[in-house]
Design a protein around this motif. Structure first.
Motif, PDB file in Angstrom:
ATOM      1  N   ASP A 163       2.978  20.437  -1.632  1.00  0.00           N
ATOM      2  CA  ASP A 163       3.484  20.945  -2.906  1.00  0.00           C
ATOM      3  C   ASP A 163       2.412  21.037  -3.996  1.00  0.00           C
ATOM      4  O   ASP A 163       2.472  21.925  -4.850  1.00  0.00           O
ATOM      5  N   GLU A 164       1.418  20.136  -3.967  1.00  0.00           N
ATOM      6  CA  GLU A 164       0.369  20.149  -4.982  1.00  0.00           C
ATOM      7  C   GLU A 164      -0.907  19.565  -4.396  1.00  0.00           C
ATOM      8  O   GLU A 164      -0.878  18.881  -3.366  1.00  0.00           O
ATOM      9  N   ASP A 165      -2.002  19.792  -5.082  1.00  0.00           N
ATOM     10  CA  ASP A 165      -3.257  19.160  -4.704  1.00  0.00           C
ATOM     11  C   ASP A 165      -3.165  17.672  -5.031  1.00  0.00           C
ATOM     12  O   ASP A 165      -2.687  17.291  -6.105  1.00  0.00           O
ATOM     13  N   GLY A 166      -3.620  16.831  -4.102  1.00  0.00           N
ATOM     14  CA  GLY A 166      -3.574  15.396  -4.323  1.00  0.00           C
ATOM     15  C   GLY A 166      -4.363  14.948  -5.540  1.00  0.00           C
ATOM     16  O   GLY A 166      -4.053  13.913  -6.149  1.00  0.00           O
ATOM     17  N   LEU A 167      -5.374  15.724  -5.930  1.00  0.00           N
ATOM     18  CA  LEU A 167      -6.147  15.358  -7.113  1.00  0.00           C
ATOM     19  C   LEU A 167      -5.286  15.352  -8.376  1.00  0.00           C
ATOM     20  O   LEU A 167      -5.570  14.612  -9.320  1.00  0.00           O
ATOM     21  N   THR A 168      -4.236  16.162  -8.389  1.00  0.00           N
ATOM     22  CA  THR A 168      -3.339  16.174  -9.544  1.00  0.00           C
ATOM     23  C   THR A 168      -2.668  14.819  -9.702  1.00  0.00           C
ATOM     24  O   THR A 168      -2.561  14.284 -10.811  1.00  0.00           O
ATOM     25  N   VAL A 169      -2.217  14.260  -8.584  1.00  0.00           N
ATOM     26  CA  VAL A 169      -1.596  12.934  -8.607  1.00  0.00           C
ATOM     27  C   VAL A 169      -2.596  11.888  -9.087  1.00  0.00           C
ATOM     28  O   VAL A 169      -2.279  11.021  -9.914  1.00  0.00           O
ATOM     29  N   LEU A 175       0.836  -1.197   0.000  1.00  0.00           N
ATOM     30  CA  LEU A 175       0.000   0.000   0.000  1.00  0.00           C
ATOM     31  C   LEU A 175       0.870   1.246   0.000  1.00  0.00           C
ATOM     32  O   LEU A 175       1.891   1.300   0.691  1.00  0.00           O
ATOM     33  N   LEU A 176       0.470   2.260  -0.772  1.00  0.00           N
ATOM     34  CA  LEU A 176       1.134   3.560  -0.744  1.00  0.00           C
ATOM     35  C   LEU A 176       0.259   4.533   0.024  1.00  0.00           C
ATOM     36  O   LEU A 176      -0.886   4.788  -0.357  1.00  0.00           O
ATOM     37  N   LEU A 177       0.798   5.081   1.106  1.00  0.00           N
ATOM     38  CA  LEU A 177       0.097   6.038   1.952  1.00  0.00           C
ATOM     39  C   LEU A 177       0.687   7.419   1.697  1.00  0.00           C
ATOM     40  O   LEU A 177       1.856   7.673   1.998  1.00  0.00           O
ATOM     41  N   ILE A 178      -0.118   8.308   1.131  1.00  0.00           N
ATOM     42  CA  ILE A 178       0.340   9.650   0.768  1.00  0.00           C
ATOM     43  C   ILE A 178      -0.307  10.641   1.731  1.00  0.00           C
ATOM     44  O   ILE A 178      -1.495  10.957   1.619  1.00  0.00           O
ATOM     45  N   GLU A 179       0.468  11.120   2.680  1.00  0.00           N
ATOM     46  CA  GLU A 179      -0.055  11.951   3.770  1.00  0.00           C
ATOM     47  C   GLU A 179       1.104  12.758   4.353  1.00  0.00           C
ATOM     48  O   GLU A 179       2.209  12.233   4.521  1.00  0.00           O
ATOM     49  N   ASP A 180       0.858  14.051   4.665  1.00  0.00           N
ATOM     50  CA  ASP A 180       1.946  14.888   5.166  1.00  0.00           C
ATOM     51  C   ASP A 180       1.829  15.218   6.647  1.00  0.00           C
ATOM     52  O   ASP A 180       2.748  15.813   7.206  1.00  0.00           O
ATOM     53  N   ALA A 193      -3.019  -0.833  -3.522  1.00  0.00           N
ATOM     54  CA  ALA A 193      -3.971   0.247  -3.248  1.00  0.00           C
ATOM     55  C   ALA A 193      -3.207   1.478  -2.792  1.00  0.00           C
ATOM     56  O   ALA A 193      -2.032   1.396  -2.410  1.00  0.00           O
ATOM     57  N   MET A 194      -3.891   2.645  -2.856  1.00  0.00           N
ATOM     58  CA  MET A 194      -3.322   3.905  -2.398  1.00  0.00           C
ATOM     59  C   MET A 194      -4.292   4.597  -1.460  1.00  0.00           C
ATOM     60  O   MET A 194      -5.509   4.558  -1.663  1.00  0.00           O
ATOM     61  N   VAL A 195      -3.738   5.240  -0.438  1.00  0.00           N
ATOM     62  CA  VAL A 195      -4.501   6.150   0.415  1.00  0.00           C
ATOM     63  C   VAL A 195      -3.930   7.534   0.159  1.00  0.00           C
ATOM     64  O   VAL A 195      -2.731   7.766   0.357  1.00  0.00           O
ATOM     65  N   LEU A 196      -4.760   8.448  -0.301  1.00  0.00           N
ATOM     66  CA  LEU A 196      -4.284   9.739  -0.805  1.00  0.00           C
ATOM     67  C   LEU A 196      -4.910  10.906  -0.066  1.00  0.00           C
ATOM     68  O   LEU A 196      -6.127  11.093  -0.088  1.00  0.00           O
ATOM     69  N   ASP A 197      -4.062  11.713   0.585  1.00  0.00           N
ATOM     70  CA  ASP A 197      -4.516  12.966   1.189  1.00  0.00           C
ATOM     71  C   ASP A 197      -4.527  14.035   0.091  1.00  0.00           C
ATOM     72  O   ASP A 197      -3.625  14.092  -0.749  1.00  0.00           O
ATOM     73  N   LEU A 198      -5.540  14.883   0.101  1.00  0.00           N
ATOM     74  CA  LEU A 198      -5.625  15.919  -0.939  1.00  0.00           C
ATOM     75  C   LEU A 198      -4.789  17.147  -0.609  1.00  0.00           C
ATOM     76  O   LEU A 198      -4.281  17.814  -1.511  1.00  0.00           O
ATOM     77  N   GLY A 199      -4.628  17.456   0.681  1.00  0.00           N
ATOM     78  CA  GLY A 199      -3.939  18.683   1.064  1.00  0.00           C
ATOM     79  C   GLY A 199      -2.448  18.496   1.221  1.00  0.00           C
ATOM     80  O   GLY A 199      -1.893  18.659   2.312  1.00  0.00           O
ATOM     81  N   LEU A 200      -1.773  18.171   0.132  1.00  0.00           N
ATOM     82  CA  LEU A 200      -0.324  17.973   0.177  1.00  0.00           C
ATOM     83  C   LEU A 200       0.394  19.316   0.091  1.00  0.00           C
ATOM     84  O   LEU A 200      -0.143  20.280  -0.469  1.00  0.00           O
ATOM     85  N   VAL A 230       5.335   5.155   2.403  1.00  0.00           N
ATOM     86  CA  VAL A 230       4.750   6.466   2.668  1.00  0.00           C
ATOM     87  C   VAL A 230       5.382   7.533   1.786  1.00  0.00           C
ATOM     88  O   VAL A 230       6.531   7.421   1.358  1.00  0.00           O
ATOM     89  N   ALA A 231       4.584   8.561   1.496  1.00  0.00           N
ATOM     90  CA  ALA A 231       5.054   9.728   0.749  1.00  0.00           C
ATOM     91  C   ALA A 231       4.379  10.951   1.337  1.00  0.00           C
ATOM     92  O   ALA A 231       3.172  10.934   1.575  1.00  0.00           O
ATOM     93  N   GLY A 232       5.156  11.998   1.570  1.00  0.00           N
ATOM     94  CA  GLY A 232       4.602  13.187   2.191  1.00  0.00           C
ATOM     95  C   GLY A 232       4.319  14.319   1.224  1.00  0.00           C
ATOM     96  O   GLY A 232       3.792  15.358   1.618  1.00  0.00           O
ATOM     97  N   THR A 233       4.667  14.129  -0.040  1.00  0.00           N
ATOM     98  CA  THR A 233       4.449  15.155  -1.057  1.00  0.00           C
ATOM     99  C   THR A 233       3.975  14.495  -2.347  1.00  0.00           C
ATOM    100  O   THR A 233       4.132  13.278  -2.535  1.00  0.00           O
ATOM    101  N   ALA A 234       3.452  15.299  -3.247  1.00  0.00           N
ATOM    102  CA  ALA A 234       3.044  14.780  -4.545  1.00  0.00           C
ATOM    103  C   ALA A 234       4.251  14.256  -5.320  1.00  0.00           C
ATOM    104  O   ALA A 234       4.173  13.223  -5.989  1.00  0.00           O
ATOM    105  N   GLU A 235       5.356  14.967  -5.222  1.00  0.00           N
ATOM    106  CA  GLU A 235       6.559  14.546  -5.940  1.00  0.00           C
ATOM    107  C   GLU A 235       7.065  13.208  -5.424  1.00  0.00           C
ATOM    108  O   GLU A 235       7.456  12.326  -6.207  1.00  0.00           O
ATOM    109  N   ALA A 236       7.061  13.027  -4.101  1.00  0.00           N
ATOM    110  CA  ALA A 236       7.489  11.748  -3.522  1.00  0.00           C
ATOM    111  C   ALA A 236       6.538  10.626  -3.935  1.00  0.00           C
ATOM    112  O   ALA A 236       6.963   9.491  -4.158  1.00  0.00           O
ATOM    113  N   ALA A 237       5.258  10.952  -4.044  1.00  0.00           N
ATOM    114  CA  ALA A 237       4.281   9.949  -4.478  1.00  0.00           C
ATOM    115  C   ALA A 237       4.573   9.509  -5.909  1.00  0.00           C
ATOM    116  O   ALA A 237       4.515   8.316  -6.233  1.00  0.00           O
TER     117      ALA A 237
END
Length: 225
Positions: free
Chosen positions: A56-62, A3-8, A47-54, A29-36
């Motif tokens: 560097d960028e909006d998570g929706l972009t990823v 699992l990839l957890l994208i959360e800052d 699967a991925m768990v994606l926070d939108l309020g990253l 884990v990834a704390g930024t859109a770029e790291a993701a």
């Protein structure tokens, strides 16, 4: 299951990562859109768990980039944005589910398992070979109906071998599915893990066998008729 957890948010990240690991996930884990993006380029996830309020960028972009590449990895959005328009935007961008902060970790795990039970998902079946049975939902293993206690990594190794029973599973594939980016992996880590698993299976009467195909990988075979 990886699992990839994208959360800052560090505190939330630590809590969720530990809870998911206890539930049987290998968590990166990834704390930024770029790291993701770097993580997604380096490995495949169930699967991925994606926070939108990253930061560097909006998570929706990823998310939009992921779907633009025809990547169907299940994505569950985590966010504090509680407006209907926000939820609609997330779902229309390709999210499979949406969970508002604050949330109960047990609900997050349940929703992830529900996503992974969908057609072509990683969960939803009982894997069997010979006298061994692996419940991918309950994360339990039995031999002749008797429970077999395994560590999370032993279970992950067994699951990946059972999913390709009768076929050679490359060593590199197993390492990618079992270990996260931050795990300390030595050249013989997988061999040591396999030795422990073999010993437990043999000691509890498993009717099959795990073969080593030197220079390639491993094969779980059922007992010959």
């Amino acid at each position: 299951m990886r699992l990839l957890l994208i959360e800052d948010e560090t505190a939330l990240l630590d809590l969720v990562q530990r809870s998911l690991a206890r539930a049987g996930f290998t968590v990166d884990v990834a704390g930024t859109a770029e790291a993701a993006r770097d993580a997604l380029a380096a490995s495949r996830f169930d699967a991925m768990v994606l926070d939108l309020g990253l930061p560097d960028e909006d998570g929706l972009t990823v998310l939009r980039e992921l779907r633009g590449k025809r990547d169907s990895t299940p994505v569950l959005i985590l966010t504090a944005r509680d407006g209907v328009d926000d939820r609609v935007a997330g779902l229309n961008s390709g999210a499979d589910d949406y969970l508002l902060k604050p949330f109960a970790v047990d609900e997050l795990i349940a929703r992830l398992k529900a996503l992974l039970r969908r057609p072509n998902g990683a969960l939803g079946v009982v894997l069997e070979a010979g006298n061994i049975s692996f419940d991918t939902i309950g994360r339990t293993v039995t031999i002749d109906g008797r429970a077999l206690p395994l560590t999370a990594r032993e279970m992950a190794l067994l699951e990946n071998l059972l999913r390709r029973v009768g076929r050679v599973v490359p060593k590199r594939h197993l390492e990618e599915r079992i270990y996260g980016f931050d795990d300390e992996v030595t050249p013989n880590s997988l061999e040591v893990l396999l030795h422990r698993l073999r010993r437990k299976l043999t000691g509890n009467g498993f009717s099959g066998e795990i073969h080593t195909v030197r220079g390639v990988g491993y094969l779980l075979a059922e007992a010959a008729a």
